[in-house]
Enzyme design. Structure first.
Site, PDB file in Angstrom:
ATOM      1  CB  CYS A 120     130.640 172.954  -4.651  1.00 52.30           C
ATOM      2  SG  CYS A 120     130.555 172.257  -6.302  1.00 52.30           S
ATOM      3  CD  GLU A 156     128.398 182.316  -1.749  1.00 51.11           C
ATOM      4  OE1 GLU A 156     129.472 182.718  -2.248  1.00 51.11           O
ATOM      5  OE2 GLU A 156     128.350 181.411  -0.876  1.00 51.11           O
ATOM      6  NE  ARG A 185     134.612 185.859  -1.997  1.00 51.77           N
ATOM      7  CZ  ARG A 185     135.659 185.280  -1.411  1.00 51.77           C
ATOM      8  NH1 ARG A 185     136.869 185.774  -1.598  1.00 51.77           N
ATOM      9  NH2 ARG A 185     135.513 184.225  -0.638  1.00 51.77           N
ATOM     10  NE  ARG A 237     132.811 182.663  -3.867  1.00 52.42           N
ATOM     11  CZ  ARG A 237     134.076 182.738  -4.268  1.00 52.42           C
ATOM     12  NH1 ARG A 237     134.338 182.996  -5.548  1.00 52.42           N
ATOM     13  NH2 ARG A 237     135.076 182.567  -3.431  1.00 52.42           N
TER      14      ARG A 237
END
Length: 430
Positions: free
Chosen positions: A150, A197, A241, A243
């Site tokens: 990112c 992802e 988690r 995502r």
């Protein structure tokens, strides 16, 4: 249990070779080899009785046998994919399970590359840095996979060009970021679909500008039908988690996230922890590195030192007094853990395993981290503990990607068949 599948009772009583032969009645040797991370010759030797089928493969074979006849690895779910920013191949493993063939990989980290090649081999082109690599030299593929980092985009230059009425496109908007390399390959090779992802915070990164540029690039510039969803891994493994998964198709196919099957309640930590009751499998590639099979106990090096445990308790108390939530995360057999991070090797504070009232807690071992991310026990860990913690902390929850692959594969196949037969596709934009 869907039709044509063995019952849970039948699978529980079956020996490894029996499970293998049941699988061979529905899947090819190549398909089984890909699912258990072995080569075809090894599966052939098991089938012929030349070498015994290992007991530790039972869970993987049972998982394969639970799959409906029209699901994983069937002949009409065949496609080629490339694996960018591949890490240790978690996304690849999910899509390989549904009949995908990897034809190109890019991963710059040498330690991750070592783990990747140890588990998947290097029979296809493998490049380090994708940035200087010409998009024209990337092999043709049906699906592009990328767990890209990112990064913020510079909006100022784009706004100025808008005000001057000058044309610009994704090359201007995304130049200098790693997403640019994803976009230029999509633009050049025009795969039938892609899967990206990233962390959940991509949505809010740089006040939402980053995600806005990504969507505009994929939809408006590259003309793909784009869908995205935040998926929590705790539906599949005992780890919270979240995502974001972004998928896109070159033409509209009717894809919908509503087809995703995520159990309401996932497994608990006990399911991935080393078993001290005498049933922990002896993995020849692990030996006693993580678990002492003579004492049936986790190796003592994973227990926190007195000084580190004292420091973490003082640190947690300090922040409790200040009214915030910083501190360690203690977990128990019935727990769902916090998110495993790439910094886990430093002190393990986000996931500390309770070992009793009068005992110091311990870290998860790298093998337990692999299980927490959904990797099978056949997955080999050829790097140091420090590098292994980094790799699993940076990876994806494999069963999540396997489920994404399951719902995408039929739509990819539609586009492959349309291209093969020359049938006109539905235009994405009229």
């Amino acid at each position: 249990m869907p039709a044509n599948l063995p019952s849970e009772e039948e699978m529980a009583q079956a020996q490894p070779l029996e499970l293998l032969m049941q699988a061979r009645s529905r899947f090819t040797q190549r398909e089984i080899a890909e699912h258990v991370c072995k080569d075809i010759k090894t599966v052939r030797r098991w089938e012929k009785g030349e070498t015994p089928c290992p007991a530790m493969l039972e869970p993987a074979l049972r998982d394969l046998l639970r799959t409906p006849a029209d699901g994983i690895m069937t002949s009409h779910h065949r496609f080629r994919f490339i694996d960018l920013f591949a890490g240790i191949g978690g996304i690849r493993m999910g899509f390989g399970a549904y009949g995908g063939e990897c034809v190109f990989t890019s991963e710059w980290n040498d330690f991750s590359k070592k783990t990747y090649i140890e588990n998947y081999g290097d029979r296809h082109p493998f490049v380090g840095d994708i940035v200087p690599f010409p998009a024209e030299d990337v092999p043709d593929h049906d699906v592009l996979l990328a767990g890209f980092p990112c990064q913020p985009f510079s909006i100022a230059g784009v706004s100025k060009k808008n005000s001057l009425g000058r044309p610009h496109g994704f090359e201007c908007t995304t130049q200098g970021t790693l997403f640019f390399d994803v976009a230029r390959i999509i633009a050049t090779k025009r795969p039938k679909a892609f899967v990206l992802e990233n962390v959940k915070n991509l949505l809010s990164h740089d006040k939402g500008n980053t995600f806005d540029v990504i969507l505009r690039t994929l939809r408006d510039e590259l003309k793909y039908d784009v869908h995205y969803r935040i998926i929590d891994g705790q539906h599949f493994t005992p780890q919270h988690r979240e995502r974001i998964i972004i998928v896109g198709f070159r033409e509209k196919t009717g894809f919908s996230w509503s087809d995703l099957r995520a159990p309401a309640e996932g497994p608990r930590l006990a399911s991935i922890m080393h078993k001290t009751d005498g049933s922990e499998p002896a993995l020849p590639w692990d030996a006693d590195r993580f678990f002492d099979h003579d004492k049936w106990a986790v190796q003592p090096k994973y227990t926190l030192t007195p000084n580190l445990w004292a420091y973490l308790q003082i640190y947690a108390e300090k922040h409790r007094a200040a009214g915030n939530g910083f501190g360690f995360g203690m977990v128990y057999p019935d727990s769902v853990t916090r998110t495993l991070s790439a910094r886990y090797y430093k002190d393990g504070s986000e996931i500390l395993v309770w070992q009793g009232k009068n005992k110091r807690p311990r870290r998860l071992t790298p093998r337990e981290c692999a299980r927490l991310m959904g990797f099978p026990d056949t997955f080999r860990i050829p790097v140091s503990d420090t590098q292994a913690y980094r790799q699993f902390g940076n990876s994806v929850v494999v069963p999540v990607m396997r489920e994404v692959a399951r719902i995408m594969a039929p739509h990819v196949q539609v586009l492959i068949e349309q291209e093969r037969t020359g049938v006109a596709q539905q235009p994405l934009f009229a």
